[in-house]
Design a protein around this motif. Sequence first.
Motif: not given
Length: 250
Positions: A168-176
């Motif tokens: 499994d892979r994940f998009l990890v960060g910040s978003a608006s």
Amino acid sequence: MTIPLDLHPITADQNCPSPRLPMSVVKEPVSGSNPFYGCAIMIIAALTFGGIVGWMLYSGYKQDKEIASFTVHDAPSLAASVLTDATREALQKKIDAFSEEAKKDKPATLTLSLEDLNQVIALAGEKKIGDYDYRNVVHFTAMDGKAGRLLANIRWQMNNLPLSKAPDRFLVGSASFLPRVDGGNFDVYLDTVEVPGKTVSPGFIGQLQTIPWLAVSKNNTDVAEVLKHVGAVEFLPDSSALVLKANVGK
């Protein structure tokens, strides 16, 4: 009775042969058929179809490599909002009061603080509202009233290629996110994404920006009925809360 022009009636006094009917003309082919003509069409069709499939596979492979460049396999959990009995009851009463007025076509407002927004996500997860649980996917961290945006940390699982055995892979960060009413439909859309130390391609972000995040909740008929009455959304001047307004102008 009307008599056809090419036939004449036969009377008892006449002795004439039966009328002659028009002869049909059969056209003979003037040239032999080419068996390679049909084969050529089949080959062209096969090449065209194969080209489309090949392009789709190539595009999928290319996009998969692109996603792999800004995702990670080790993704720690996001901060979670804990609902106590008291906070759960207070939030539910606030939502119910707004919902009842909205469904009666009466003007109503729902003011949600930053903590309220995160608790709404937790409450929806508990009640299994919608087809997707946003707990441990989105955690709101701030409001930017001037820009009309919600800021959040995200931990979003990205699919691998079909039949792939990759972890499994994940998009990890910040978003608006942009809460907005468009054509009488209230929803929340992703606006920007940032991943520390990595570059997320503009094309991929463009695809993410088309996803309505409340669509999964609108599969619940009660939620959908309430949200369709929301006609305006705004932030308080000090960016301390988001305000939903139902049945505006009534």
